[in-house]
Design an enzyme around this catalytic site. Structure first.
Site: not given
Ligand code: PGA
Length: 255
Positions: A13, A15, A98, A100, A170, A176, A216
């Site tokens: 992903n 982003k 997601h 976010e 998630e 993140g 993460s």
């Molecule tokens: P990350 O993001 O691996 O940077 O924690 C995962 C995601 O948001 O899909």
């Protein structure tokens, strides 16, 4: 994981990262690394990189996904992209719900459900994200939150359509932040998702759905997470932006 029942899928992903030249460079690096890996390999990229990603990955085992789509087929929705627009380009996957999007763009389970239906109708494979907030985990309601999301996000979605979906667990507190769920926590919730699907659909269907962990997940912690029976791959943010790191994840998921 039960490789006899389902395929592990590692999905990047990206982003809001990578200009077109940067995307091109990363994909060129990824191609030889991804080649011959037996897990599913997906890169979900910004809309502006879809064309680049599709043309560079043609004839390879790297599949391309978008990071969101709108639920209406077309119309007065300034700034939005429909599922049909993505499907017409040759895009195969789309991330939906997601955290976010839920957190910063007012995405709700109702709109995730509508987007999932639109994506499926267009022939896309949705990667639907669910996960609890830290506060919800601390209040001991993780299972309630996840069950609610699964019930609402997949409301009125048929068994056949569910089988075309990937679910990404998630935990919001792990995205993140560098705080990964322990392999046991990831397994516990991925199994809970599968049990919930078994109740809503049936066991064989639940057993066939790929359930990823995300948050993460990286080249250092992936082996333990991916060793768990109900963790069928990962949705990878930060570590998907570095070819070498993403390569370790692909390697591990292909074992
Ligand atoms: P990350 O993001 O691996 O940077 O924690 C995962 C995601 O948001 O899909």
């Amino acid at each position: 994981m039960r490789k006899d029942l389902r395929q592990a899928v590692i999905a990047g992903n990206w982003k809001m990262n990578k200009t077109r030249p940067e995307a091109k460079a990363l994909i060129e690096e990824l191609k030889p690394i991804a080649k011959d890996k037996t897990c599913g390999v997906v890169i979900c990229v910004p809309f502006t990189n879809l064309e680049t990603a599709l043309s560079l990955t043609e004839g390879t085992n790297i599949k391309v996904g978008a990071e969101n789509c709108h639920f209406e087929k077309s119309g007065a929705y300034t700034g939005e992209i429909s599922a049909d627009m993505l499907a017409e380009m040759g895009v195969e996957y789309v991330i939906l719900g997601h955290s976010e999007r839920r957190q910063y763009f007012a995405e709700t389970d109702e709109t995730v459900n509508k987007r999932t239906k639109a994506a499926l109708a267009a022939g896309l494979k949705p990667i639907v994200c669910v996960g609890e907030l830290l506060w919800e985990r601390e209040c001991n309601i993780t299972e309630e939150v996840i069950a609610r999301q699964i019930k609402l996000d997949f409301y009125d979605i048929s068994t056949d359509d569910l089988k075309k979906c990937i679910i990404a667990y998630e935990p919001v507190w792990a995205i993140g932040t560098g705080k990964t769920a322990t392999a046991e926590q990831a397994q516990e919730v991925c199994k809970f998702i599968r049990d919930t699907l078994a109740k809503l659909y049936d066991k064989a269907t639940a057993d066939a759905v790929t359930i990823q962990y995300g948050g993460s997940m990286n080249e250092k912690n992936c082996a333990e997470l991916l060793s768990k029976e109900d963790v069928d791959g990962g949705l990878i943010g930060g570590a998907s932006l570095v070819a070498e790191k993403f390569g370790v994840l692909l390697e591990e998921a292909s074992k």
